[in-house]
Write a protein that holds these residues in place. Structure first.
Motif, PDB file in Angstrom:
ATOM      1  N   ALA A 168      61.910  20.623  54.452  1.00 42.46           N
ATOM      2  CA  ALA A 168      62.979  20.919  53.490  1.00 42.46           C
ATOM      3  C   ALA A 168      62.855  22.349  52.983  1.00 42.46           C
ATOM      4  O   ALA A 168      63.851  23.044  52.776  1.00 42.46           O
ATOM      5  CB  ALA A 168      62.910  19.947  52.313  1.00 42.46           C
ATOM      6  N   ALA A 169      61.586  22.781  52.779  1.00 45.20           N
ATOM      7  CA  ALA A 169      61.364  24.148  52.310  1.00 45.20           C
ATOM      8  C   ALA A 169      61.898  25.152  53.330  1.00 45.20           C
ATOM      9  O   ALA A 169      62.668  26.057  52.995  1.00 45.20           O
ATOM     10  CB  ALA A 169      59.881  24.381  52.057  1.00 45.20           C
ATOM     11  N   ILE A 176      70.223  23.425  45.903  1.00 46.94           N
ATOM     12  CA  ILE A 176      69.601  22.223  45.323  1.00 46.94           C
ATOM     13  C   ILE A 176      70.661  21.212  44.888  1.00 46.94           C
ATOM     14  O   ILE A 176      70.461  19.994  44.979  1.00 46.94           O
ATOM     15  CB  ILE A 176      68.697  22.610  44.132  1.00 46.94           C
ATOM     16  N   ALA A 177      71.809  21.717  44.459  1.00 50.48           N
ATOM     17  CA  ALA A 177      72.880  20.832  43.999  1.00 50.48           C
ATOM     18  C   ALA A 177      73.308  19.863  45.103  1.00 50.48           C
ATOM     19  O   ALA A 177      73.813  18.777  44.807  1.00 50.48           O
ATOM     20  CB  ALA A 177      74.079  21.656  43.522  1.00 50.48           C
ATOM     21  N   THR A 178      73.109  20.230  46.370  1.00 51.89           N
ATOM     22  CA  THR A 178      73.491  19.329  47.462  1.00 51.89           C
ATOM     23  C   THR A 178      72.299  18.590  48.059  1.00 51.89           C
ATOM     24  O   THR A 178      72.474  17.523  48.624  1.00 51.89           O
ATOM     25  CB  THR A 178      74.201  20.110  48.599  1.00 51.89           C
ATOM     26  N   THR A 179      71.087  19.160  47.935  1.00 48.59           N
ATOM     27  CA  THR A 179      69.941  18.541  48.608  1.00 48.59           C
ATOM     28  C   THR A 179      68.955  17.875  47.662  1.00 48.59           C
ATOM     29  O   THR A 179      68.139  17.065  48.084  1.00 48.59           O
ATOM     30  CB  THR A 179      69.151  19.589  49.420  1.00 48.59           C
ATOM     31  N   PHE A 180      68.982  18.241  46.399  1.00 47.74           N
ATOM     32  CA  PHE A 180      68.043  17.733  45.385  1.00 47.74           C
ATOM     33  C   PHE A 180      66.582  17.988  45.733  1.00 47.74           C
ATOM     34  O   PHE A 180      65.713  17.230  45.360  1.00 47.74           O
ATOM     35  CB  PHE A 180      68.285  16.226  45.146  1.00 47.74           C
ATOM     36  N   THR A 181      66.309  19.052  46.468  1.00 49.11           N
ATOM     37  CA  THR A 181      64.914  19.369  46.828  1.00 49.11           C
ATOM     38  C   THR A 181      64.423  20.524  45.968  1.00 49.11           C
ATOM     39  O   THR A 181      64.078  21.597  46.466  1.00 49.11           O
ATOM     40  CB  THR A 181      64.808  19.744  48.316  1.00 49.11           C
ATOM     41  N   ALA A 182      64.400  20.326  44.665  1.00 47.47           N
ATOM     42  CA  ALA A 182      64.071  21.395  43.719  1.00 47.47           C
ATOM     43  C   ALA A 182      62.672  21.957  43.955  1.00 47.47           C
ATOM     44  O   ALA A 182      62.470  23.172  43.940  1.00 47.47           O
ATOM     45  CB  ALA A 182      64.194  20.893  42.284  1.00 47.47           C
ATOM     46  N   LEU A 183      61.717  21.091  44.186  1.00 52.73           N
ATOM     47  CA  LEU A 183      60.337  21.537  44.371  1.00 52.73           C
ATOM     48  C   LEU A 183      60.232  22.538  45.513  1.00 52.73           C
ATOM     49  O   LEU A 183      59.721  23.645  45.348  1.00 52.73           O
ATOM     50  CB  LEU A 183      59.445  20.314  44.651  1.00 52.73           C
ATOM     51  N   GLU A 184      60.746  22.137  46.681  1.00 54.62           N
ATOM     52  CA  GLU A 184      60.623  22.979  47.860  1.00 54.62           C
ATOM     53  C   GLU A 184      61.434  24.265  47.730  1.00 54.62           C
ATOM     54  O   GLU A 184      60.980  25.348  48.111  1.00 54.62           O
ATOM     55  CB  GLU A 184      61.074  22.211  49.115  1.00 54.62           C
ATOM     56  N   VAL A 185      62.626  24.126  47.189  1.00 50.63           N
ATOM     57  CA  VAL A 185      63.516  25.288  47.147  1.00 50.63           C
ATOM     58  C   VAL A 185      63.013  26.340  46.144  1.00 50.63           C
ATOM     59  O   VAL A 185      62.939  27.527  46.464  1.00 50.63           O
ATOM     60  CB  VAL A 185      64.957  24.859  46.814  1.00 50.63           C
ATOM     61  N   VAL A 219      61.976  30.114  46.716  1.00 49.56           N
ATOM     62  CA  VAL A 219      62.557  31.201  45.909  1.00 49.56           C
ATOM     63  C   VAL A 219      61.429  32.083  45.362  1.00 49.56           C
ATOM     64  O   VAL A 219      61.473  33.317  45.453  1.00 49.56           O
ATOM     65  CB  VAL A 219      63.419  30.631  44.760  1.00 49.56           C
ATOM     66  N   ALA A 220      60.389  31.421  44.844  1.00 52.77           N
ATOM     67  CA  ALA A 220      59.256  32.171  44.293  1.00 52.77           C
ATOM     68  C   ALA A 220      58.599  33.018  45.379  1.00 52.77           C
ATOM     69  O   ALA A 220      58.278  34.192  45.172  1.00 52.77           O
ATOM     70  CB  ALA A 220      58.235  31.210  43.685  1.00 52.77           C
ATOM     71  N   LEU A 221      58.441  32.430  46.580  1.00 51.34           N
ATOM     72  CA  LEU A 221      57.832  33.170  47.686  1.00 51.34           C
ATOM     73  C   LEU A 221      58.649  34.406  48.054  1.00 51.34           C
ATOM     74  O   LEU A 221      58.095  35.462  48.350  1.00 51.34           O
ATOM     75  CB  LEU A 221      57.703  32.267  48.917  1.00 51.34           C
ATOM     76  N   LEU A 222      59.973  34.245  48.029  1.00 52.73           N
ATOM     77  CA  LEU A 222      60.827  35.383  48.399  1.00 52.73           C
ATOM     78  C   LEU A 222      60.724  36.504  47.365  1.00 52.73           C
ATOM     79  O   LEU A 222      60.690  37.690  47.716  1.00 52.73           O
ATOM     80  CB  LEU A 222      62.276  34.928  48.574  1.00 52.73           C
ATOM     81  N   TYR A 223      60.648  36.132  46.069  1.00 51.41           N
ATOM     82  CA  TYR A 223      60.416  37.173  45.044  1.00 51.41           C
ATOM     83  C   TYR A 223      59.094  37.875  45.296  1.00 51.41           C
ATOM     84  O   TYR A 223      58.982  39.100  45.229  1.00 51.41           O
ATOM     85  CB  TYR A 223      60.401  36.563  43.635  1.00 51.41           C
ATOM     86  N   LEU A 224      58.092  37.059  45.628  1.00 48.29           N
ATOM     87  CA  LEU A 224      56.769  37.627  45.869  1.00 48.29           C
ATOM     88  C   LEU A 224      56.798  38.587  47.054  1.00 48.29           C
ATOM     89  O   LEU A 224      56.159  39.656  47.027  1.00 48.29           O
ATOM     90  CB  LEU A 224      55.771  36.479  46.130  1.00 48.29           C
ATOM     91  N   ALA A 225      57.565  38.206  48.097  1.00 46.26           N
ATOM     92  CA  ALA A 225      57.666  39.079  49.273  1.00 46.26           C
ATOM     93  C   ALA A 225      58.254  40.441  48.878  1.00 46.26           C
ATOM     94  O   ALA A 225      57.786  41.503  49.322  1.00 46.26           O
ATOM     95  CB  ALA A 225      58.524  38.421  50.350  1.00 46.26           C
ATOM     96  N   ILE A 226      59.274  40.384  48.024  1.00 44.16           N
ATOM     97  CA  ILE A 226      59.910  41.649  47.601  1.00 44.16           C
ATOM     98  C   ILE A 226      58.947  42.480  46.753  1.00 44.16           C
ATOM     99  O   ILE A 226      58.732  43.664  47.007  1.00 44.16           O
ATOM    100  CB  ILE A 226      61.203  41.361  46.794  1.00 44.16           C
ATOM    101  N   THR A 227      58.368  41.857  45.739  1.00 47.99           N
ATOM    102  CA  THR A 227      57.536  42.631  44.800  1.00 47.99           C
ATOM    103  C   THR A 227      56.251  43.106  45.471  1.00 47.99           C
ATOM    104  O   THR A 227      55.774  44.197  45.209  1.00 47.99           O
ATOM    105  CB  THR A 227      57.170  41.781  43.561  1.00 47.99           C
ATOM    106  N   TRP A 228      55.733  42.277  46.391  1.00 47.75           N
ATOM    107  CA  TRP A 228      54.483  42.661  47.054  1.00 47.75           C
ATOM    108  C   TRP A 228      54.733  43.848  47.992  1.00 47.75           C
ATOM    109  O   TRP A 228      53.929  44.780  48.054  1.00 47.75           O
ATOM    110  CB  TRP A 228      53.916  41.466  47.822  1.00 47.75           C
ATOM    111  N   THR A 229      55.871  43.813  48.707  1.00 40.42           N
ATOM    112  CA  THR A 229      56.238  44.953  49.559  1.00 40.42           C
ATOM    113  C   THR A 229      56.322  46.217  48.712  1.00 40.42           C
ATOM    114  O   THR A 229      55.808  47.275  49.088  1.00 40.42           O
ATOM    115  CB  THR A 229      57.607  44.697  50.228  1.00 40.42           C
ATOM    116  N   LEU A 230      56.954  46.088  47.561  1.00 42.95           N
ATOM    117  CA  LEU A 230      57.088  47.249  46.678  1.00 42.95           C
ATOM    118  C   LEU A 230      55.711  47.757  46.233  1.00 42.95           C
ATOM    119  O   LEU A 230      55.462  48.970  46.223  1.00 42.95           O
ATOM    120  CB  LEU A 230      57.939  46.868  45.460  1.00 42.95           C
TER     121      LEU A 230
END
Lengths: 256, 223
Positions: B11-12, B184-193, B197-208
């Motif tokens: 799901a993630a 999430i509104a369609t899949t209800f997989t809040a944990l995975e999503v 989302v957090a990983l993608l922020y980390l990818a951006i900030t870590w690259t910076l």
């Protein structure tokens, strides 16, 4: 003011009744001083006596509150209200500082060429050529592409000297140029200054190096609490000081 | 009922294509806002150290207002409040960029002030004694040195501002968090999503962070 300065050389620096206060502290008290072109004047005195402040007034790094100050026929007014004259004076008066104050983000050669290019409008190749000649003269031609932090203190101070000379100043001010140096590096800086004095540069030097002062000075000025207590040729001032203040100061500094 | 909740990796991963469209929005708001904020920061940072009292006051007021109010309130004010004054709606992207700009601008003003003030007085004295004007002294001697010292705190501010854009899901701009919420509104997989989302922020900030380290290193190389 003489209309024809060549027949009657006007003093390059003329101070009359110069007064400066830092709040309640009277740092300079009615200073009268004339410096002739080609003269080497050494200013001595205890720390806090006002000797550094005195020479910093000459190129407007310090403002004064009352009196007259003329440098090379440009008049500086009290409270720094003479920016045009100040700008002219600063291009004609070079200064070497205790802490070198080289520009750490620029290479040695760029330190030396910055002002000739930006202020005098020299072309870069012309300024570089002059800079290399000056660096050679102070014995550091091989360090031209290094950065200041890669040099020893003595080398940095010689770069600072070359940087000031690149503007072809009519007068050089030295504010304790060897006070921040390790003892083994003092000699190389004094040698460069000695050479400059021999070539006839007008110099005003604040220093604690009494042997050097005796050797190069045409005139020594002793300042105490913002006043010129005594002045004269070095032999006279060092060997037969008239004033009791001068005697006690010299007794303290010459003991070491 | 036996509820065992397990992290569903499939799901993630499945959420990634739905989240990626948020990245250009996040980057556009962050870097658009920061670019403007940088110039705002230079402007007010220099005003802040002006010899003229009223200029210092203008800068102080700006900094206090935008540093002292939450960025969420700022973006709500711009997106929902300002249109009442202007008589027309404001594009959500424009509102987001404006919020980052005025907010980071306040912090960057202080970074600029600190950077300039950190340069030893002797640098200014030496340059003036060579005949450089005050403007030349600033341009060729003070500013280049100040800018180098400003790199680490500016990088810090950039990372903070990138993360601040996550709040702008409230004005419906399609940045990362917003894309996650929609999915999430369609899949209800809040944990995975939200994990992705957090990983993608980390990818951006870590690259910076990596880029900034390289900039800092090249800054020091010459000295």
């Amino acid at each position: 003011m003489t209309a024809n300065p060549s027949s009657h050389p006007a003093p390059i620096v003329r101070m009359e009744k110069l007064n400066k206060h830092f709040g309640a502290l009277h740092v300079l008290n009615n200073i009268d001083l004339e410096i002739t072109s080609g003269e080497v004047v050494v200013v001595i005195g205890a720390s806090g006596s006002g000797k550094s402040t005195l020479i910093r007034c000459i190129n407007g790094l310090e403002e004064f509150q009352a009196g007259t100050l003329e440098v090379d026929n440009n008049t500086l007014k009290p409270y720094g209200k003479s920016s045009k004259a100040l700008q002219t004076i600063r291009t004609e008066v070079g200064m070497v500082f205790q802490q070198f104050n080289l520009f750490p983000h620029l290479s040695v050669i760029d330190n030396v060429t910055l002002a000739p290019i930006k202020v005098r409008g020299q072309r870069r190749d012309q300024a570089t050529q002059t800079a290399k000649r000056l660096l050679d003269r102070v014995g550091i031609a091989d360090q031209a592409n290094k950065y200041p932090s890669q040099l020893s203190g003595g080398q940095q101070q010689r770069v600072a000297l070359a940087r000031a000379l690149a503007m072809e100043p009519r007068l050089m001010l030295f504010d304790e140029p060897t006070s921040a140096l390790d003892p083994e590096m003092i000699g190389e800086v004094l040698d460069a200054m000695r050479e400059l004095a021999r070539e006839g540069m007008t110099m005003v030097i604040v220093t604690h190096e009494m042997g050097f002062a005796r050797e190069v000075a045409d005139r020594v000025i002793f300042i105490h609490k913002g006043e010129i207590t005594e002045e004269g040729p070095p032999e006279q001032l060092f060997d037969t000081p008239q004033h009791e203040r001068t005697q006690s100061f010299l007794a303290r500094v010459l003991k070491h | 009922m036996d509820v065992t909740f397990e992290f569903d990796w499939s799901a993630a991963f499945a959420s990634i294509p739905h989240l990626l469209p948020g990245i250009p929005w996040t980057l556009a708001i962050s870097f658009g806002g920061l670019a403007i904020g940088f110039f705002i920061g230079i402007f007010f940072g220099l005003l802040r150290i002006s010899p003229v009292a009223w200029m210092r006051w203008v800068a102080t007021i700006y900094i206090e207002v935008f540093r002292g109010t939450p960025i969420l309130v700022q973006v709500l004010f711009i997106f929902y409040g300002l249109p009442q004054l202007l008589g027309g709606p404001i594009n959500a992207l424009v509102a987001g960029i404006a919020a980052i700009a005025v907010n980071s601008g306040a912090y960057i003003s202080e970074i600029v002030r600190g950077g300039v003030q950190s340069i030893e007085r002797g640098q200014r004295e030496a340059s003036l004694s060579l005949g450089l004007s005050r403007a030349q002294s600033f341009r060729y001697v003070i500013w280049p040195q100040a800018l180098r010292r400003m790199v680490p705190p500016l990088g810090n501010q950039a990372i903070i501002s990138i993360k601040d854009t996550s709040l702008f899901s409230v004005i419906g701009v399609g940045e990362l968090v917003r894309q996650g919420q929609i999915y999430i509104a369609t899949t209800f997989t809040a944990l995975e999503v939200y994990f992705m989302v957090a990983l993608l922020y980390l990818a951006i900030t870590w690259t910076l962070s990596v880029v900034l380290r390289l900039v800092e290193r090249s800054n020091l190389a010459g000295q």
